[in-house]
Enzyme design. Structure first.
Site, PDB file in Angstrom:
ATOM      1  N   HIS A  38      14.424  62.957  20.972  1.00 38.47           N
ATOM      2  CA  HIS A  38      13.739  64.235  20.746  1.00 38.47           C
ATOM      3  C   HIS A  38      14.862  65.256  20.670  1.00 38.47           C
ATOM      4  O   HIS A  38      15.774  65.256  21.500  1.00 38.47           O
ATOM      5  CB  HIS A  38      12.803  64.585  21.907  1.00 38.47           C
ATOM      6  CG  HIS A  38      12.339  66.013  21.875  1.00 38.47           C
ATOM      7  ND1 HIS A  38      11.384  66.467  20.982  1.00 38.47           N
ATOM      8  CD2 HIS A  38      12.727  67.096  22.601  1.00 38.47           C
ATOM      9  CE1 HIS A  38      11.200  67.766  21.184  1.00 38.47           C
ATOM     10  NE2 HIS A  38      12.000  68.163  22.148  1.00 38.47           N
ATOM     11  N   CYS A 108      10.152  66.278  15.365  1.00 35.46           N
ATOM     12  CA  CYS A 108      11.099  67.243  15.927  1.00 35.46           C
ATOM     13  C   CYS A 108      12.485  67.121  15.297  1.00 35.46           C
ATOM     14  O   CYS A 108      13.179  68.121  15.122  1.00 35.46           O
ATOM     15  CB  CYS A 108      11.196  67.061  17.446  1.00 35.46           C
ATOM     16  SG  CYS A 108      11.739  65.405  17.937  1.00 35.46           S
TER      17      CYS A 108
END
Length: 164
Positions: A38, A108
């Site tokens: 992430h 993301c």
């Protein structure tokens, strides 16, 4: 604000598996993965990221994920905060609306890559952006795809859409 009108840009990288990918990936996928990444862009004193509810921000390291596993210095930008926020709001109303989130193709990391290029002209490291295709190229990744496609990552933060 920096004296030169230049603002540092950092990439915060988190391993969502907290080390499990490194341990389990050889047996499950037949290849070594160092993490399930992430990412977020830190600029103008805030951390910005894309999740299933859209573009969010928080103080750097302020998500429930805690401190990042690593930080990459992407250089600096001369884009002032006001212009950057206008850019993010337009992205949040189009390309990066929450309903456009997809764990493999539009996540993301895609957001961090686009924002990094807007701010600095540089891409984020390819080991991050190439991870989905690496996983999907394995039989186990293909078998898990229907389940994984239904997942939405949301580490918290404040949605920028309401910050006009």
């Amino acid at each position: 604000m920096e004296e030169s009108g230049s603002y540092p840009v950092k990439l915060y990288i988190y391993d969502l598996s907290r080390g499990m990918a490194r341990q389990l990936s050889p047996a499950m996928l037949g290849r070594q993965l160092d993490g399930i990444w992430h990412t977020a862009i830190v600029v103008h004193g805030k951390e910005f990221f894309f999740v299933g509810e859209g573009i969010n921000n928080c103080s750097p390291g302020g998500t429930p994920l805690g401190e990042p596993d690593s930080i990459v210095d992407l250089g600096s930008t001369e884009v002032p905060e006001e212009i950057f926020m206008e850019y993010l709001i337009s992205l949040g109303e189009s390309t990066y609306r929450g309903d456009k989130y997809n764990l493999f193709e539009h996540n993301c990391n895609a957001f961090s890559n686009d924002v990094a290029q807007f701010l600095t002209g540089k891409k984020i490291p390819s080991y991050i952006t190439d991870l989905p295709s690496e996983v999907l190229s394995t039989p186990f990744g293909q078998a898990l795809r229907p389940l994984l496609d239904s997942l939405v990552i949301n580490p918290g933060g404040n949605n920028i859409a309401g910050q006009r």
